[in-house]
Design an enzyme around this catalytic site. Sequence first.
Site, PDB file in Angstrom:
ATOM      1  N   PHE A  80       0.827  -1.218   0.000  1.00 43.28           N
ATOM      2  CA  PHE A  80       0.000   0.000   0.000  1.00 43.28           C
ATOM      3  C   PHE A  80       0.858   1.264   0.000  1.00 43.28           C
ATOM      4  O   PHE A  80       0.354   2.329  -0.368  1.00 43.28           O
ATOM      5  CB  PHE A  80      -0.849   0.071   1.285  1.00 43.28           C
ATOM      6  CG  PHE A  80      -1.918  -0.969   1.421  1.00 43.28           C
ATOM      7  CD1 PHE A  80      -3.200  -0.734   0.923  1.00 43.28           C
ATOM      8  CD2 PHE A  80      -1.673  -2.168   2.075  1.00 43.28           C
ATOM      9  CE1 PHE A  80      -4.205  -1.677   1.074  1.00 43.28           C
ATOM     10  CE2 PHE A  80      -2.669  -3.119   2.231  1.00 43.28           C
ATOM     11  CZ  PHE A  80      -3.938  -2.866   1.726  1.00 43.28           C
ATOM     12  N   THR A 133      -4.413   2.265  -8.390  1.00 38.94           N
ATOM     13  CA  THR A 133      -5.531   3.201  -8.467  1.00 38.94           C
ATOM     14  C   THR A 133      -6.167   3.207  -9.856  1.00 38.94           C
ATOM     15  O   THR A 133      -5.507   2.899 -10.853  1.00 38.94           O
ATOM     16  CB  THR A 133      -5.016   4.621  -8.136  1.00 38.94           C
ATOM     17  OG1 THR A 133      -6.037   5.568  -8.411  1.00 38.94           O
ATOM     18  CG2 THR A 133      -3.801   5.000  -8.980  1.00 38.94           C
ATOM     19  N   ASP A 134      -7.419   3.639  -9.900  1.00 36.61           N
ATOM     20  CA  ASP A 134      -8.088   3.795 -11.205  1.00 36.61           C
ATOM     21  C   ASP A 134      -7.552   5.001 -11.985  1.00 36.61           C
ATOM     22  O   ASP A 134      -7.785   5.122 -13.186  1.00 36.61           O
ATOM     23  CB  ASP A 134      -9.611   3.923 -11.026  1.00 36.61           C
ATOM     24  CG  ASP A 134     -10.057   5.111 -10.180  1.00 36.61           C
ATOM     25  OD1 ASP A 134      -9.196   5.836  -9.650  1.00 36.61           O
ATOM     26  OD2 ASP A 134     -11.290   5.313 -10.050  1.00 36.61           O
ATOM     27  N   GLU A 135      -6.817   5.889 -11.285  1.00 34.58           N
ATOM     28  CA  GLU A 135      -6.357   7.117 -11.956  1.00 34.58           C
ATOM     29  C   GLU A 135      -5.360   6.836 -13.071  1.00 34.58           C
ATOM     30  O   GLU A 135      -5.109   7.703 -13.911  1.00 34.58           O
ATOM     31  CB  GLU A 135      -5.744   8.086 -10.935  1.00 34.58           C
ATOM     32  CG  GLU A 135      -6.724   8.490  -9.865  1.00 34.58           C
ATOM     33  CD  GLU A 135      -6.369   9.792  -9.159  1.00 34.58           C
ATOM     34  OE1 GLU A 135      -5.459  10.495  -9.601  1.00 34.58           O
ATOM     35  OE2 GLU A 135      -7.032  10.082  -8.151  1.00 34.58           O
ATOM     36  N   TYR A 159       1.013  12.175  -9.650  1.00 29.21           N
ATOM     37  CA  TYR A 159       0.644  11.013  -8.820  1.00 29.21           C
ATOM     38  C   TYR A 159       0.272   9.813  -9.689  1.00 29.21           C
ATOM     39  O   TYR A 159       0.834   8.717  -9.535  1.00 29.21           O
ATOM     40  CB  TYR A 159      -0.523  11.373  -7.890  1.00 29.21           C
ATOM     41  CG  TYR A 159      -1.216  10.153  -7.313  1.00 29.21           C
ATOM     42  CD1 TYR A 159      -0.580   9.342  -6.387  1.00 29.21           C
ATOM     43  CD2 TYR A 159      -2.513   9.807  -7.720  1.00 29.21           C
ATOM     44  CE1 TYR A 159      -1.213   8.206  -5.864  1.00 29.21           C
ATOM     45  CE2 TYR A 159      -3.149   8.686  -7.197  1.00 29.21           C
ATOM     46  CZ  TYR A 159      -2.493   7.884  -6.276  1.00 29.21           C
ATOM     47  OH  TYR A 159      -3.114   6.765  -5.768  1.00 29.21           O
ATOM     48  N   LYS A 163       2.076   6.116 -10.178  1.00 25.89           N
ATOM     49  CA  LYS A 163       1.409   4.839  -9.908  1.00 25.89           C
ATOM     50  C   LYS A 163       1.392   3.969 -11.169  1.00 25.89           C
ATOM     51  O   LYS A 163       1.576   2.755 -11.102  1.00 25.89           O
ATOM     52  CB  LYS A 163      -0.019   5.062  -9.404  1.00 25.89           C
ATOM     53  CG  LYS A 163      -0.132   5.682  -8.020  1.00 25.89           C
ATOM     54  CD  LYS A 163       0.427   4.802  -6.899  1.00 25.89           C
ATOM     55  CE  LYS A 163      -0.411   3.568  -6.612  1.00 25.89           C
ATOM     56  NZ  LYS A 163       0.085   2.846  -5.408  1.00 25.89           N
ATOM     57  N   ASP A 289      -9.747  25.736  -9.795  1.00 27.44           N
ATOM     58  CA  ASP A 289      -9.706  24.304 -10.103  1.00 27.44           C
ATOM     59  C   ASP A 289      -8.294  23.734  -9.930  1.00 27.44           C
ATOM     60  O   ASP A 289      -7.302  24.470  -9.996  1.00 27.44           O
ATOM     61  CB  ASP A 289     -10.182  24.067 -11.552  1.00 27.44           C
ATOM     62  CG  ASP A 289     -10.822  22.700 -11.717  1.00 27.44           C
ATOM     63  OD1 ASP A 289     -10.761  21.891 -10.761  1.00 27.44           O
ATOM     64  OD2 ASP A 289     -11.373  22.436 -12.803  1.00 27.44           O
TER      65      ASP A 289
END
Length: 352
Positions: A80, A133-135, A159, A163, A289
């Site tokens: 993790f 991650t789905d990102e 990030y 990943k 944003d």
Amino acid sequence: MTILVTGGAGFIGSNFVLDWLAQSDEKVVTLDALTYAGNLENLASLQGDARHLFVQGDICDRALVDRLLAEQRPRALIHFAAESHVDRSISGPGAFMRTNIEGTYTLLEAARGYWGTLDADAKAAFRFHHVSTDEVYGSLQAEDPPFAETNAYEPNSPYSASKAASDHLVRAWHHTYGLPVVTTNCSNNYGPFHFPEKLIPLMIVNALAGKPLPVYGDGQQIRDWLYVSDHASAIRAVLAGGRLGETYNIGGWNEMANIDIVNTVCALLDEFRPDPAGPYARLISYVKDRPGHDRRYAIDARKIERELGWRPAETFASGIRKTVQWYLANPEWVARVQSGAYRDWVSKQYGN
Ligand code: NAD
Ligand code: DAU
């Protein structure tokens, strides 16, 4: 039997360790560097529990990881540990490259060395489970189907790029060296012990403090939300029955726009802890944003259901109620995180 968990003092890792030991007596060794995101207080209920060993250390420290593997002889490593916050990756990407890429590489090499020393049965049973991650799949348009495991990788933030790089390393270590790996790509988690820099816990703690609730851009970005203990159960399912070298998407079948999440949190706080000054939604404040902000994530979680029979146990309605109630019931945890006092937890609890 023993499992080694990296990042087990963070949000998802600590929930995983607590869930694991609530269901099994198999020993857990937690390796965590205790960065700002690591909070040993999350694991306080395991103090004195012989089934749990905490080791403070960096996954980039090859000698330490080698020693832990040789001494503890785990049958699985569940990884993790990461730098996990997109906004921090934008302001300071270096730590993400180091921990997420170099750290994963270090673990893979250490695991490969250890795995090579195992006898045939232990070798076949060993697992390197990479939590991702789905990102990594990038951003969806409103009409696109949700992310499937076959989608191309199109990471957009430092990030998610770090990943994605780590996922590629894990894949290559399986393909080239035969290391028995599985990778899971999960959507946005929420639940207890979530560090209040992320959307849901930030909204809860800011609202309770009467502070503005900062919503990025138009608030119409969509995420899929999964209660954290469902992520833990999905990882257990993949660890037990996932096919080697495969990736499994994990999601909650629950796409929601950010502004709807914030309004839901406000409505629950109105119900549980009404503010005499008025509804919490009055605090919502639209702000600049996030640069490169991904518009929509959605997960097709049919593969893990088809192959392993996993589905989330919580709906968003049930999970978010539990989450808000957890924050209301744990003001000391929140206060220590906000004041920074949680970082003194180790020395206070254990001396030096
Ligand atoms: P987190 O930031 O809450 O926790 C990360 C943990 O890793 C912390 O305890 C930290 O101290 C530790 N750590 C960081 N660098 C380390 C290093 N160099 N060596 C050892 N330990 C180190 O993160 P999280 O939200 O619990 O996410 C855990 C994992 O799940 C990450 O890999 C993340 O990419 C992935 N993930 C998170 C989500 C989510 O919604 N939070 C969703 C999908 C996947
Ligand atoms: O999708 C999985 C990912 O989910 C994980 O891999 C990451 O580790 C995790 O941090 C999370 O990333 P997000 O960027 O989606 O989570 P975050 O909570 O930072 O933001 C959720 C959405 O809310 C996102 O669209 C940005 C927005 N947001 C966030 C914050 C912190 C706001 O509008 N205001 C805020 O103050």
